[in-house]
Design an enzyme around this catalytic site. Sequence first.
Site, short mmCIF file in Angstrom:
data_model
loop_
_atom_site.label_atom_id
_atom_site.label_comp_id
_atom_site.label_asym_id
_atom_site.label_seq_id
_atom_site.Cartn_x
_atom_site.Cartn_y
_atom_site.Cartn_z
N ASP A 17 -0.28 4.97 6.71
CA ASP A 17 -1.27 4.46 5.76
C ASP A 17 -1.82 5.61 4.91
O ASP A 17 -1.16 6.65 4.79
CB ASP A 17 -2.38 3.72 6.52
N HIS A 36 -8.42 2.71 2.93
CA HIS A 36 -7.50 1.69 3.48
C HIS A 36 -7.02 2.06 4.88
O HIS A 36 -7.05 1.24 5.80
CB HIS A 36 -6.32 1.54 2.52
N SER A 96 -3.07 -6.69 4.73
CA SER A 96 -3.32 -5.36 5.29
C SER A 96 -4.24 -5.42 6.49
O SER A 96 -4.16 -4.59 7.39
CB SER A 96 -3.95 -4.44 4.24
#
Length: 747
Positions: A153, A208, A533
């Site tokens: 990520d 994220h 996600s």
Amino acid sequence: MDLIFILTLTCMVNLYPSIAQATLSLSPNNVHGQSTLETYIVHVKLPDDQIFSKLSQDLETFYHSFLPPTIAGMNEQSRLVYSYRHVATGFAARLSSEEVKDMEKKSGFVLATPQKVAALHTTHTPNFLGLHQNKGLWQGSNYGKGVIIGVVDTGITPNHPSLSDEGVPPPPAKWKGKCEMQGVACNRKLIGARNFPHGGSVVDELGHGTHTSSTAAGNFVKDANVFGIANGTAAGMAPLAHLAMYRICADDCRESDILAAMDAAIEDGVDVLSLSLGIHSAPFFDDVIALGAFGAIEKGIFVSCSAGNSGPGNATLSNEAPWILTVGASTIDRSIRATAMLGNKEEFNGESVFQPKDFPSTLLPLAYPGMNRSQNMSWCGEGSLNNSDVKGHVVLCQMGGGIGIYKKGKTVKDAGGAAMILMNEEADGESTIAEFNALPATQVGYTAGSKIMAYINSTSLPTATIQFKGTVIGVPYAPEVTFFSSRGPSLASPGILKPDIIGPGVSVLAAWPFDAINSRKEASAFYILSGTSMSCPHLSGIAALLKSAHPSWSPAVIKSAIMTTADLLNLDGKPIVDQRLLPADILAIGAGHVNPSRASDPGLVYDIKPDDYIPYLCGLGYTNELVGVIVRRTVSCSNDSSIPEAQLNYPSFSIALGSTDQTYTRTVTNVGSANSSYSVNIVPPPGVGVTVKPDRLDFLGLNQQMKYQVTFSRLTEAMNTSTFVQGFLTWTSAKHFVRSPISVKLD
């Protein structure tokens, strides 16, 4: 010069330039013709000739007398939530507003109020999924201790409270990873941190990666919230598992970096790989995530990936390889509620994370600047309202135009608007997004928005306000497949049903890099996001729990256990719906919604060894060389060594059926009770005959394997036009059910 491939982080950033988040918003008063139910606390008084001690034995019967006469039997038990004996003279029940009005007329009625919610448990998703401290799967799996989850990520935030190593053991001896944190040491929770390309910082600048990592394996953090919303104890799915971050996507997500990160993770010794990113559909030999994942499963590493945010259209999936768990997104039963209240007394529940406490309850003028004007004004595009008279108004704006929700609100605010009601586009249906806004606002579904438009057209002086109700738990239509979740069928391999599963991906609270959010001055250690996600790391963490509870299970067995035990019904006991509030098909939900506790005891499983994929790949028509690219060895495909896609020992069926019957073989392994018998139950797809031989499986020991054959036949009354139909095949014993979804395209 290397060609740069840009991948998509499958958070909601794709769909709207601003990050989006939400849970299901119900249309007011009526869904499918039934009144919306909320939990009310009802206070009553005893009859004059009774005292509490004498009535106590019959107290529940007394409380029942206040309930509507239409509630009876088992339904009554589900509607009556609690009967209070010591804290109040009254009860809690799930009621409609109409039922409460009827109840108010009864003798002895005192007061009924919708319940308010205090401290919540976690991002709420562990509780929603049935994971509770000191019991059940969390206790049985030791909270994931000893399992290593590798996350590919955008990096991670060091020293975040979710990365505390309290209660986490040292990493297992097999761990070979590195900690490349500059000036910051790893700990027993975050045991590895590496950057790709090499030499950069592993620190997360986008948020994220921090969010997804803590969703999978964040440790317990008390009093987590976002500006006071969704308060509770934050925890990941496997709160005592280890984490290793493989940072990519500094500017672009490059395929070379992704493959290097996956390669390193396999070398380091992770047990689970989690990737909340994807490439558009491509043959598996041209899909680096599929390639990296195949190398991982050869080493016994489970791989979970997001399905993508390109829904609600069909054939929009990423990460389609059958050795990957492909995860779609659904809502949880929590709403960050903001209700639009109109001058005609209609009310429409919506969502907003921005919950001002001082917004006036008085009605304000309501305006729709896009009425008979430019599309950009209906979208509330930047600068479009500068010449509009919206000062002091509640302004109705439409989603769309590639304009972020925050920017729409900023446009309204800059033009002097007091508040904003944001309505969905038709394709988005009733799915809403709880967003951080520049001013008081709510997002409502398409149906509600259409009714608000009609109200504006019906009067010369429309008015409205917004009532901010905070966090509400118990939305009965959860889980719902949200509009953005990508759907099947798979383009790369139509003979494999995708997505495999859905899990929480809407309004998920998890760790954040302490930064100011969406141009607001406030900073927060937690943030609410939506996207596949978010659903992917939920399943990654659940896979870690299953790996901890069952160390010998292969990746395919873990996937089978998750799929065959999934839920098809929502909290209200009705079929899971999609963004239209209509029953969702299996191209949207796959096998269904994950049920972690049930997955730990699946009864029978469908196992697939890495070599079993070779005849499947040959059957896709790949050349020897292209199959060799995937499996990294010399392969010789022939007619004898190739199989149809649907012949792979997968826990689901996906076939294209013409006039010729098709027969496929499956092998199941007994991981339940040593002596057990299973009988088959078939819900055939409309127009399709399904025959199973044998129709009974008798096992005499654990790990015993048995085969069965399924024949699919086109019935004469079947539709002639090309269409998808669905059904289910379930093996049932005294203790278990093992359900496989069936998708048939009628050719």
